[in-house]
Design an enzyme around this catalytic site. Structure first.
Site, PDB file in Angstrom:
ATOM      1  N   ASP A  90      49.314  59.894  78.559  1.00 23.92           N
ATOM      2  CA  ASP A  90      49.398  58.664  77.781  1.00 23.92           C
ATOM      3  C   ASP A  90      50.861  58.342  77.471  1.00 23.92           C
ATOM      4  O   ASP A  90      51.441  58.916  76.552  1.00 23.92           O
ATOM      5  CB  ASP A  90      48.594  58.858  76.485  1.00 23.92           C
ATOM      6  CG  ASP A  90      48.595  57.613  75.613  1.00 23.92           C
ATOM      7  OD1 ASP A  90      49.146  56.582  76.035  1.00 23.92           O
ATOM      8  OD2 ASP A  90      48.030  57.682  74.505  1.00 23.92           O
ATOM      9  N   ASP A 315      52.492  51.663  80.565  1.00 22.07           N
ATOM     10  CA  ASP A 315      51.495  52.429  79.828  1.00 22.07           C
ATOM     11  C   ASP A 315      50.408  52.984  80.751  1.00 22.07           C
ATOM     12  O   ASP A 315      49.561  52.243  81.239  1.00 22.07           O
ATOM     13  CB  ASP A 315      50.872  51.532  78.753  1.00 22.07           C
ATOM     14  CG  ASP A 315      49.963  52.299  77.815  1.00 22.07           C
ATOM     15  OD1 ASP A 315      49.822  53.527  77.975  1.00 22.07           O
ATOM     16  OD2 ASP A 315      49.384  51.670  76.921  1.00 22.07           O
TER      17      ASP A 315
END
Ligand SMILES: *[C@@H]1O[C@H](CO)[C@@H](O)[C@H](O)[C@H]1NC(C)=O
Ligand SMILES: *[C@@H]1O[C@H](CO)[C@@H](O)[C@H](O)[C@H]1NC(C)=O
Length: 425
Positions: A90, A315
């Site tokens: 992440d 992301d």
């Protein structure tokens, strides 16, 4: 003694290698539900619930970390001897956590705390039924930890307790526990750091129970970390374990099926196997997310170049590309994608001829061919991999998720605060 240590460190540096290993992949919930023909049913229920005025999600003082259920994962280990885990990568958060051995089913309430304070109907949307109750005092139990690998500190000779408590809230659930310190490695490699602080989760939100991974490894900057913890990638850099201050994410293009080889994660150098050697460097505008200025976007006859650009973040955790509503609507129009209200998503023929979507970043243009944003979702039409993002305050207005990462290799330079974009070979 000092000299000896210095010599040892420089020897390590001299022999540091570039390490690369496969990234496991699972498509997101929408893709999986669509492949099973269940997406419309799911969205219908969700929209009915969301349209009820009673919905009011509890405000949380913890940082909300964006989290989707699509999963790109890497294997890591903690402790001596190593205990293995598979973690979700992440780049939009900066903490490391794994379930603790005490994260046991039924012992603690593992429902997200927001379930408690959310009206029953709305609760059913966000939480498992067992977590929702018409009488808010009785909080039911759910067992999200049972299928996970759990860390037993008694089995590790290098473990140091810290004991400080944490409570982190991701979009799909809450993770609570305490911090500990131990040796961290990427599984079966010598890419290791000592004294890594990490979260030992004692309760995890039910949504995590449905995920294939055990926990999360945040790849964001230290400033984004809860409790000012140094994320593993930055510890590797600080402890001189990297030849070059980079980690590279290459994501392969895959359909709606899970894969062991969903891409490659490269540490300490460039990925010469999957990525072009020519890297365009983009300066970061903030060292929190991997955040930079996006100057414009165009496709076919559509062009948008706001005077001061947009703030965008790379992301790995956003399934699709999040963008301002007006941009998504306009792009869908020129691409020929149709919004299907019942599903909450845009659809397009899998073999439609669509123009590239072109981003302007730091004076250069980056083309996303339709193959990167027309995403296979099983039988039936494909999905257009954009969603409307309503960001506010601190958050960037674009989340350039895996569809963009599948079009360009991302080189994260932790020393110089820049993001490198390279063509895929
Ligand atoms: C953790 O490891 C210790 C030491 O081997 C063992 O005694 C204990 O039973 C383990 N805990 C659990 C819950 O398995
Ligand atoms: C690590 O090595 C062991 C022993 O060779 C092997 O069984 C295991 O699959 C490896 N794990 C990973 C993630 O490579």
């Amino acid at each position: 003694m000092k000299a000896l240590i210095a010599l040892w460190v420089s020897l390590l540096l001299a022999f540091a290698e570039i390490h690369q290993f496969p990234i496991g992949y699972r498509p997101n919930l929408r893709q999986r539900l669509h492949a099973q023909g269940k997406l419309a049913e799911y969205e219908k229920e969700r929209n009915e619930l969301l349209s009820k005025k009673s919905i009011q999600l509890a405000q949380s003082s913890s940082p909300i970390i964006d989290y989707e259920d699509m999963a790109y994962m890497v294997p890591i280990s903690l402790g001596t001897p190593p205990q293995n885990f598979v973690l979700f990568i992440d780049s939009g958060s900066s903490n490391l956590w794994v379930p603790d051995i005490t994260c046991a089913g039924g012992k603690d309430a593992t429902c997200g705390s927001y379930c408690k304070s959310t009206p029953y109907d709305a609760c059913l949307t966000f939480c498992q039924e067992e977590c929702c109750t018409k009488t808010p005092q009785i909080l039911a139990k759910a067992d999200a930890c049972q299928s996970k690998h759990r860390f037993n500190s008694s089995l590790s000779s290098s473990y140091v307790s810290n004991g400080q408590k944490f409570d982190m809230t991701y979009n799909t659930g809450e993770v609570k526990g305490f911090f500990g310190v131990d040796t961290f490695c990427f599984t079966n490699t010598s890419v290791c750091v000592t004294g890594q602080e990490f979260g030992q989760a004692t309760t995890i939100g039910e949504a995590f129970g449905k995920q294939p991974e055990d926990g999360i490894i945040g790849l964001g900057w230290p400033a984004l970390a809860v409790n000012q913890q140094t994320p593993p990638m930055f510890n590797l850099l600080n402890q001189g374990k990297l030849d070059q201050p980079y980690f590279v994410v290459y994501l392969a293009e895959i359909g709606p099926t899970s894969q062991i080889n969903g891409g490659a994660f490269t540490i300490g150098g460039l990925d010469t196997t999957n990525c072009d050697a020519n890297v365009n460097w983009v300066p970061l505008t903030s060292r929190t997310f991997w955040q930079f200025k996006l100057s414009g976007v165009s496709s076919g006859s559509y062009t948008q170049t706001p005077s001061s650009g947009w703030q965008a973040a790379a992301d790995t955790a956003a399934s699709f590309i999040g963008a301002p509503k007006s941009v998504v609507t306009s792009l869908a129009k020129v691409i020929g994608a149709t919004y299907v209200p019942l599903t909450g998503a845009f659809f397009i023929d899998c073999d439609a001829v669509a123009p590239d979507i072109v981003f302007t970043i730091n004076g250069k243009t980056y083309n996303m061919p339709s193959s990167s944003f027309v995403v296979s979702a099983g039988p039936g039409p494909c999905m257009f991999a954009f969603y409307e993002l309503s960001a506010g305050g601190f958050y960037p207005s674009w989340m350039l998720g895996p569809p963009f990462m599948r079009a360009y290799c991302h080189v994260h330079d932790m020393q110089n605060g820049r993001l490198g974009l390279a063509n895929i070979k």
